[in-house]
Enzyme design. Structure first.
Site, PDB file in Angstrom:
ATOM      1  CG  ASP A  12      -1.867  -1.186   1.217  1.00 41.09           C
ATOM      2  OD1 ASP A  12      -2.193  -1.675   0.117  1.00 41.09           O
ATOM      3  OD2 ASP A  12      -2.257  -1.639   2.303  1.00 41.09           O
ATOM      4  CE  LYS A  15       2.416  -2.324  -4.385  1.00 41.97           C
ATOM      5  NZ  LYS A  15       2.080  -1.998  -2.982  1.00 41.97           N
ATOM      6  N   GLY A  39      -4.494  -4.204  -3.850  1.00 44.68           N
ATOM      7  CA  GLY A  39      -5.510  -3.171  -4.089  1.00 44.68           C
ATOM      8  C   GLY A  39      -4.766  -1.912  -4.469  1.00 44.68           C
ATOM      9  CG  HIS A  40      -2.024  -1.918  -7.009  1.00 44.58           C
ATOM     10  ND1 HIS A  40      -1.100  -2.450  -7.856  1.00 44.58           N
ATOM     11  CD2 HIS A  40      -1.754  -2.485  -5.788  1.00 44.58           C
ATOM     12  CE1 HIS A  40      -0.316  -3.285  -7.204  1.00 44.58           C
ATOM     13  NE2 HIS A  40      -0.712  -3.331  -5.949  1.00 44.58           N
ATOM     14  CD  GLN A 221       0.732  -8.906  -2.640  1.00 45.28           C
ATOM     15  OE1 GLN A 221       1.424  -9.571  -3.395  1.00 45.28           O
ATOM     16  NE2 GLN A 221      -0.494  -8.568  -2.945  1.00 45.28           N
TER      17      GLN A 221
HETATM   18  P1  GDP Z   1      -0.796   0.395  -3.528  1.00 42.81           P
HETATM   19  O1  GDP Z   1      -1.387  -0.891  -3.082  1.00 42.81           O
HETATM   20  O2  GDP Z   1       0.681   0.465  -3.288  1.00 42.81           O
HETATM   21  O3  GDP Z   1      -1.150   0.767  -4.944  1.00 42.81           O
HETATM   22  O4  GDP Z   1      -1.424   1.527  -2.594  1.00 42.81           O
HETATM   23  P2  GDP Z   1      -2.978   1.668  -2.169  1.00 42.81           P
HETATM   24  O5  GDP Z   1      -3.742   2.146  -3.324  1.00 42.81           O
HETATM   25  O6  GDP Z   1      -3.444   0.444  -1.482  1.00 42.81           O
HETATM   26  O7  GDP Z   1      -2.862   2.758  -1.025  1.00 42.81           O
HETATM   27  C1  GDP Z   1      -2.307   3.996  -1.236  1.00 42.81           C
HETATM   28  C2  GDP Z   1      -3.348   5.066  -0.873  1.00 42.81           C
HETATM   29  O8  GDP Z   1      -2.706   6.325  -0.753  1.00 42.81           O
HETATM   30  C3  GDP Z   1      -4.400   5.264  -1.935  1.00 42.81           C
HETATM   31  O9  GDP Z   1      -5.608   5.611  -1.303  1.00 42.81           O
HETATM   32  C4  GDP Z   1      -3.877   6.422  -2.768  1.00 42.81           C
HETATM   33  O10 GDP Z   1      -4.900   7.161  -3.408  1.00 42.81           O
HETATM   34  C5  GDP Z   1      -3.220   7.246  -1.699  1.00 42.81           C
HETATM   35  N1  GDP Z   1      -2.049   8.035  -2.112  1.00 42.81           N
HETATM   36  C6  GDP Z   1      -1.051   7.714  -2.967  1.00 42.81           C
HETATM   37  N2  GDP Z   1      -0.105   8.671  -2.978  1.00 42.81           N
HETATM   38  C7  GDP Z   1      -0.517   9.610  -2.109  1.00 42.81           C
HETATM   39  C8  GDP Z   1       0.050  10.845  -1.634  1.00 42.81           C
HETATM   40  O11 GDP Z   1       1.134  11.257  -2.002  1.00 42.81           O
HETATM   41  N3  GDP Z   1      -0.676  11.547  -0.712  1.00 42.81           N
HETATM   42  C9  GDP Z   1      -1.886  11.120  -0.238  1.00 42.81           C
HETATM   43  N4  GDP Z   1      -2.503  11.861   0.655  1.00 42.81           N
HETATM   44  N5  GDP Z   1      -2.436   9.967  -0.650  1.00 42.81           N
HETATM   45  C10 GDP Z   1      -1.750   9.223  -1.551  1.00 42.81           C
HETATM   46  P1  IMO Z   2      -0.898  -4.133  -2.297  1.00 44.21           P
HETATM   47  O1  IMO Z   2      -0.465  -4.689  -3.618  1.00 44.21           O
HETATM   48  C1  IMO Z   2      -0.989  -4.595   2.049  1.00 44.21           C
HETATM   49  C2  IMO Z   2      -1.070  -8.671   3.627  1.00 44.21           C
HETATM   50  C3  IMO Z   2      -2.334  -9.126   4.321  1.00 44.21           C
HETATM   51  C4  IMO Z   2      -1.752 -10.134   5.300  1.00 44.21           C
HETATM   52  C5  IMO Z   2      -0.627 -10.781   4.494  1.00 44.21           C
HETATM   53  C6  IMO Z   2      -1.005 -12.089   3.812  1.00 44.21           C
HETATM   54  O2  IMO Z   2      -2.189  -3.422  -2.333  1.00 44.21           O
HETATM   55  O3  IMO Z   2       0.194  -3.365  -1.648  1.00 44.21           O
HETATM   56  P2  IMO Z   2      -2.557 -12.763   1.772  1.00 44.21           P
HETATM   57  O4  IMO Z   2      -3.951 -12.348   1.415  1.00 44.21           O
HETATM   58  O5  IMO Z   2      -1.546 -12.428   0.753  1.00 44.21           O
HETATM   59  O6  IMO Z   2      -2.502 -14.193   2.219  1.00 44.21           O
HETATM   60  O7  IMO Z   2      -2.204 -11.901   3.086  1.00 44.21           O
HETATM   61  O8  IMO Z   2      -0.259  -9.837   3.497  1.00 44.21           O
HETATM   62  N1  IMO Z   2      -1.282  -8.158   2.246  1.00 44.21           N
HETATM   63  C7  IMO Z   2      -1.214  -6.861   1.927  1.00 44.21           C
HETATM   64  N2  IMO Z   2      -1.027  -5.775   2.696  1.00 44.21           N
HETATM   65  N3  IMO Z   2      -1.081  -4.463   0.702  1.00 44.21           N
HETATM   66  C8  IMO Z   2      -1.236  -5.554  -0.080  1.00 44.21           C
HETATM   67  O9  IMO Z   2      -1.205  -5.486  -1.425  1.00 44.21           O
HETATM   68  C9  IMO Z   2      -1.349  -6.827   0.525  1.00 44.21           C
HETATM   69  N4  IMO Z   2      -1.528  -8.070   0.051  1.00 44.21           N
HETATM   70  C10 IMO Z   2      -1.470  -8.870   1.110  1.00 44.21           C
HETATM   71  O10 IMO Z   2      -2.969  -8.064   4.976  1.00 44.21           O
HETATM   72  O11 IMO Z   2      -1.152  -9.452   6.384  1.00 44.21           O
HETATM   73 MG    MG Z   3      -2.892  -1.568  -1.794  1.00 49.42          MG
END
Ligand code: GDP
Ligand code: IMO
Ligand code: MG
Length: 424
Positions: A12, A15, A39-40, A221
């Site tokens: 998270d 990415k 979840g991107h 991840q």
């Molecule tokens: P990913 O899994 O690495 O793609 O990240 P996620 O989408 O799960 O979580 C990142 C969260 O941070 C999302 O809600 C994005 O919209 C938000 N986000 C990304 N970059 C920034 C930033 O620079 N500032 C803020 N406030 N939010 C951001």
């Molecule tokens: P993105 O790509 C954050 C965590 C789960 C759990 C562990 C194992 O959005 O960054 P799994 O479902 O893979 O068996 O879970 O890994 N986990 C993540 N945490 N971002 C993710 O993906 C994750 N994918 C799995 O919360 O601790």
């Molecule tokens: Mg994510």
């Protein structure tokens, strides 16, 4: 040539947003591991969307998006996501390709995930319950079904055989929920999957590389969730690090050029497992609320803490990171002071190494404190005009990690990214 973009923490890191931002500079965007546990989040035309299975280049019409062999694929999630993507006017049939070697997540994999987490009780991993672990177990256990098998006339027989094995496991785990509705959805979604561009992924991508196409490999991840190098057993079941690109796409290591490592300006983790810099106080709460730190896949509150340089240095080392992208700097805008963990104190001894079995140790972070910038940075578009105390923070990370922090994000929007101009 392949550039890799991956998370350096526990996922998270932002990415999805960065892949979407970089996509115009590439021809192919490819996922190489993970599955719907990812979840991107992206903002397309100002509208938020979250991708789980489809690479984050999908909103760029002329780009090829590839789901590689290292991914585990849930046809039901894919179908739903295709509908979302289509609602933005994207013709996914044209630019989405799937490797025939990609393993399928079956309804019984999801059931086993749930059953085994329940059986673990307090020791549960905190899995997203998407069937990731069981699907990868069937891959390494040489039982799994792959996308290419869908085109075989014996698919249903193979499916029933595997389902029987799974049922025995579920009985031993005392799991008796009715999953017939999941199965119905699954077979329905397979119909769509069969109509996709199913390709011999490794030839497909190597052919593109030979023609001079630029590939961006999108990690899911984060490095601290890697099955080998993460905080085992509280990890996911794939190799999330740059090495996973070669096995997850079928490409040679010499093809890899840049490795972009994404880190937040602080740190989060969702699910169980060690997190030395976790803040269980009001500062942690403030970061969670300001940063909207709730899981993109499960909605769970993310645990929040200070940036951890011990873990980040380790991640830079095992990935060969060449450039760092720091996201969510704006979330720290209101803090008076910020902490950076330089070292761990374990049994009275300082170390700058990530130890084996972090979860069995009492780790005390050794902090260095920085002044907060107390400025709203969300509208700033040039690094020169960023507050001095923020630059001091970035300069420190840059030196401590030995890798330039090249980009800083100051908001979730596509345009909220600032180039620092830093080089090695
Ligand atoms: P990913 O899994 O690495 O793609 O990240 P996620 O989408 O799960 O979580 C990142 C969260 O941070 C999302 O809600 C994005 O919209 C938000 N986000 C990304 N970059 C920034 C930033 O620079 N500032 C803020 N406030 N939010 C951001
Ligand atoms: P993105 O790509 C954050 C965590 C789960 C759990 C562990 C194992 O959005 O960054 P799994 O479902 O893979 O068996 O879970 O890994 N986990 C993540 N945490 N971002 C993710 O993906 C994750 N994918 C799995 O919360 O601790
Ligand atoms: Mg994510």
């Amino acid at each position: 040539m392949i550039d890799v973009l991956l998370g350096l923490q526990w996922g998270d890191e932002g990415k999805g947003k960065i892949v979407d931002y970089f996509a115009p500079g590439y021809d192919v965007i490819a996922r190489f591991q993970g599955g719907p546990n990812a979840g991107h989040t992206l903002y397309v035309d100002g509208k938020k969307t979250v991708l789980h299975q489809i690479p984050s280049g999908i909103f760029h019409e002329e780009k090829v998006n590839l789901i590689g062999n290292g991914v585990v694929l849930d046809p039901v999630t894919l179908k739903r996501e295709c509908e979302t993507v289509a609602s933005f006017g994207v013709d996914y049939r044209k630019n989405l390709f799937i490797s025939e070697r990609t393993h399928l997540i079956l309804p019984t994999h999801r059931a086993i995930d749930k059953a085994s987490e329940l059986a673990k009780g307090n020791d549960k991993i905190g899995s997203t319950l998407k069937g990731i672990g069981p699907a990868y177990m069937d891959k390494t256990g040489r039982n799994g079904l792959r996308v290419g098998d869908l085109l075989d006339k014996n698919f249903t027989t193979q499916y029933i055989r595997l389902r029987l094995k799974h049922q025995k496991m579920l009985e031993s785990l005392n799991f008796h929920e009715d999953i017939s509705a999941w199965e119905e959805e699954f077979f329905d979604a397979l119909e769509l999957l069969r109509q996709f561009n199913i390709v011999n992924g490794e030839y497909f991508i190597n052919d593109k590389l030979r023609k001079g196409n630029k590939v961006l490999a999108e990690g899911a991840q984060g490095s601290m969730l890697d099955v080998d190098f993460g905080t085992f057993p509280f990890v996911t079941s794939s190799n999330t690090i740059s090495a996973g690109v070669c096995t997850g796409l079928g490409v040679a290591p010499q093809q890899i050029r840049e490795v972009f490592g994404v880190t937040k300006a602080y740190c989060t983790r969702v699910g169980s497992g060690p997190f030395p810099t976790e803040l269980l106080d009001e500062t942690g709460e403030l970061i969670r609320n300001t940063g909207h730190e709730f899981g993109s896949t499960t909605g769970r509150p993310r645990r929040c803490g200070w940036i951890d340089l011990v873990a980040l240095r380790f991640a830079c080392m095992i990935n060969g990171v060449t450039q760092i992208i720091m996201t969510k700097a704006d979330v720290l805008d209101n803090l008076d002071t910020l902490n950076v963990c330089d070292k761990y104190l374990i049994d009275g001894r300082e170390t700058d190494e990530v130890p084996f079995q972090m979860n069995r140790l009492q780790i005390e972070p050794v902090y260095r404190t920085f002044e907060g910038w107390k400025t709203d940075i969300t509208g700033i578009t040039a690094y020169d005009v960023m507050p001095g105390s923020m630059k001091a923070y970035i300069d420190y990370l840059d030196t401590a990690l030995g890798v330039p922090v090249k980009y800083i994000c100051n908001g979730p929007g596509r345009e909220q990214i600032v180039v620092t101009g830093k080089n090695k």
